[in-house]
Design a protein around this motif. Structure first.
Motif, mmCIF file in Angstrom:
data_model
loop_
_atom_site.group_PDB
_atom_site.id
_atom_site.type_symbol
_atom_site.label_atom_id
_atom_site.label_comp_id
_atom_site.label_asym_id
_atom_site.label_seq_id
_atom_site.Cartn_x
_atom_site.Cartn_y
_atom_site.Cartn_z
ATOM 1 N N LEU A 10 -13.737 -3.221 -5.683
ATOM 2 C CA LEU A 10 -12.581 -2.331 -5.784
ATOM 3 C C LEU A 10 -11.772 -2.439 -4.495
ATOM 4 N N LEU A 11 -10.452 -2.599 -4.632
ATOM 5 C CA LEU A 11 -9.571 -2.813 -3.492
ATOM 6 C C LEU A 11 -8.430 -1.793 -3.504
ATOM 7 N N PRO A 12 -8.650 -0.596 -2.925
ATOM 8 C CA PRO A 12 -7.551 0.359 -2.793
ATOM 9 C C PRO A 12 -6.600 -0.136 -1.697
ATOM 10 N N ILE A 13 -5.310 -0.221 -2.021
ATOM 11 C CA ILE A 13 -4.334 -0.810 -1.113
ATOM 12 C C ILE A 13 -3.348 0.240 -0.611
ATOM 13 N N ASP A 14 -3.340 0.436 0.681
ATOM 14 C CA ASP A 14 -2.341 1.267 1.364
ATOM 15 C C ASP A 14 -2.241 2.686 0.810
ATOM 16 N N MET A 15 -3.371 3.290 0.537
ATOM 17 C CA MET A 15 -3.371 4.685 0.102
ATOM 18 C C MET A 15 -3.250 5.566 1.358
ATOM 19 N N GLN A 16 -2.041 5.582 1.891
ATOM 20 C CA GLN A 16 -1.771 6.203 3.190
ATOM 21 C C GLN A 16 -0.751 7.332 3.083
ATOM 22 N N ARG A 17 -0.816 8.248 4.054
ATOM 23 C CA ARG A 17 -0.009 9.463 4.058
ATOM 24 C C ARG A 17 1.481 9.219 4.250
ATOM 25 N N ALA A 18 1.865 8.140 4.900
ATOM 26 C CA ALA A 18 3.271 7.902 5.214
ATOM 27 C C ALA A 18 4.151 7.914 3.971
ATOM 28 N N PHE A 19 3.605 7.521 2.845
ATOM 29 C CA PHE A 19 4.403 7.367 1.638
ATOM 30 C C PHE A 19 4.800 8.688 0.982
ATOM 31 N N ASP A 20 4.375 9.797 1.568
ATOM 32 C CA ASP A 20 4.680 11.110 0.994
ATOM 33 C C ASP A 20 5.953 11.734 1.529
ATOM 34 N N GLY A 21 6.642 11.055 2.422
ATOM 35 C CA GLY A 21 7.842 11.674 2.987
ATOM 36 C C GLY A 21 8.841 10.651 3.469
ATOM 37 N N PRO A 22 9.900 11.131 4.112
ATOM 38 C CA PRO A 22 10.940 10.232 4.617
ATOM 39 C C PRO A 22 10.347 9.212 5.577
ATOM 40 N N PRO A 23 10.892 8.026 5.607
ATOM 41 C CA PRO A 23 12.109 7.565 4.940
ATOM 42 C C PRO A 23 11.855 6.967 3.560
ATOM 43 N N PRO A 49 -19.250 -2.624 -4.538
ATOM 44 C CA PRO A 49 -18.538 -2.700 -3.253
ATOM 45 C C PRO A 49 -17.073 -2.281 -3.344
ATOM 46 N N ILE A 50 -16.639 -1.659 -2.252
ATOM 47 C CA ILE A 50 -15.258 -1.217 -2.069
ATOM 48 C C ILE A 50 -14.791 -1.750 -0.728
ATOM 49 N N ILE A 51 -13.616 -2.329 -0.697
ATOM 50 C CA ILE A 51 -12.982 -2.730 0.560
ATOM 51 C C ILE A 51 -11.618 -2.063 0.597
ATOM 52 N N HIS A 52 -11.415 -1.184 1.566
ATOM 53 C CA HIS A 52 -10.147 -0.472 1.710
ATOM 54 C C HIS A 52 -9.156 -1.344 2.468
ATOM 55 N N VAL A 53 -7.894 -1.255 2.082
ATOM 56 C CA VAL A 53 -6.826 -1.972 2.775
ATOM 57 C C VAL A 53 -5.881 -0.936 3.379
ATOM 58 N N ARG A 54 -5.575 -1.128 4.661
ATOM 59 C CA ARG A 54 -4.663 -0.223 5.364
ATOM 60 C C ARG A 54 -3.547 -1.040 5.995
ATOM 61 N N HIS A 55 -2.314 -0.588 5.782
ATOM 62 C CA HIS A 55 -1.178 -1.254 6.415
ATOM 63 C C HIS A 55 -0.998 -0.675 7.807
ATOM 64 N N ASP A 56 -1.211 -1.506 8.813
ATOM 65 C CA ASP A 56 -1.018 -1.129 10.215
ATOM 66 C C ASP A 56 0.247 -1.830 10.697
ATOM 67 N N SER A 57 1.361 -1.160 10.501
ATOM 68 C CA SER A 57 2.648 -1.768 10.804
ATOM 69 C C SER A 57 2.804 -2.031 12.301
ATOM 70 N N VAL A 58 3.426 -3.145 12.613
ATOM 71 C CA VAL A 58 3.754 -3.475 14.005
ATOM 72 C C VAL A 58 5.245 -3.254 14.262
ATOM 73 N N ALA A 59 5.983 -2.779 13.242
ATOM 74 C CA ALA A 59 7.414 -2.516 13.390
ATOM 75 C C ALA A 59 7.633 -1.256 14.219
ATOM 76 N N GLY A 61 8.649 2.135 15.428
ATOM 77 C CA GLY A 61 9.010 3.383 14.764
ATOM 78 C C GLY A 61 8.536 3.528 13.328
ATOM 79 N N SER A 62 7.726 2.608 12.838
ATOM 80 C CA SER A 62 7.263 2.675 11.456
ATOM 81 C C SER A 62 6.367 3.890 11.234
ATOM 82 N N THR A 63 6.525 4.519 10.073
ATOM 83 C CA THR A 63 5.654 5.634 9.707
ATOM 84 C C THR A 63 4.239 5.166 9.395
ATOM 85 N N LEU A 64 4.048 3.842 9.289
ATOM 86 C CA LEU A 64 2.726 3.267 9.031
ATOM 87 C C LEU A 64 2.102 2.676 10.302
ATOM 88 N N GLY A 65 2.710 2.938 11.445
ATOM 89 C CA GLY A 65 2.196 2.406 12.700
ATOM 90 C C GLY A 65 0.839 2.985 13.050
#
Length: 185
Positions: A10-23, A49-59, A61-65
């Motif tokens: 199972l591969l959950p992709i980018d289930m992160q908090r940033a996507f709940d608000g602006p921008p 097995p589960i492998i989680h995927v997290r987007h760690d932005s290098v941009a 000011g990114s909300t995913l930083g």
């Protein structure tokens, strides 16, 4: 495709908090968390097995930083009991990461992907995985995406973005299954 569930990750992709608000624009699937958590629960109960995927932005000011609140996993999607996390900074979880190696070491054959957003990181990961020889499956109702500008001053509803991308992925790159179908398997 004949599915060997004992060799399915199972591969959950980018289930992160940033996507709940602006921008980030408006999303459509109010059941994404419920369905995603149901899949995680089923995989954990079955000892798969589960492998989680997290987007760690290098941009800048990114909300995913890294280190931002938006970079954190959404409630109920935090890794448990040593479940590994693959950190990525591009759309595909296979590019610039050790995901392929991790899957090989697990003896995997199939990968069930879900997450945010269907048309970006989920789609790119499914396409890359398929091109690399993995049997990809998509839990489409455990995915979500955003409405998008159409380039002509209008907006494309998120539901239309979802439908087009799921159809494309299912036609060429993966088998599409609902959460209910995956929970029965």
């Amino acid at each position: 495709m004949d599915i060997d569930w004992n060799r399915t990750v199972l591969l959950p992709i980018d289930m992160q908090r940033a996507f709940d608000g602006p921008p980030w624009p408006k999303r459509w699937n109010d059941r994404v968390d419920e369905n995603g958590r149901a899949l995680l629960c089923k995989w954990r109960e079955a000892g798969r097995p589960i492998i989680h995927v997290r987007h760690d932005s290098v941009a800048e000011g990114s909300t995913l930083g890294g280190g931002t609140d938006g970079n954190r996993f959404r409630p109920g999607f935090e890794p448990q009991d040593g479940e590994p996390v693959v950190s990525k900074s591009v759309n595909s979880a296979f590019i610039g990461t050790d995901l392929d190696l991790r899957l090989r070491r697990l003896g995997a054959r199939h990968v069930v992907a879900f997450g945010i957003s269907t048309d970006m990181c989920v789609s790119t990961t499914v396409r890359t995985g398929s091109n690399m020889g993995w049997d990809m499956l998509l839990a489409d109702d455990a995915c979500d995406c955003f409405e998008l500008p159409d380039g002509k001053g209008g907006r494309i509803p998120a539901e239309a973005v979802q439908a087009a991308h799921v159809a494309t992925l299912g036609f060429e790159f993966c088998k599409v299954l609902s959460t209910a179908d995956l929970l029965k398997a």
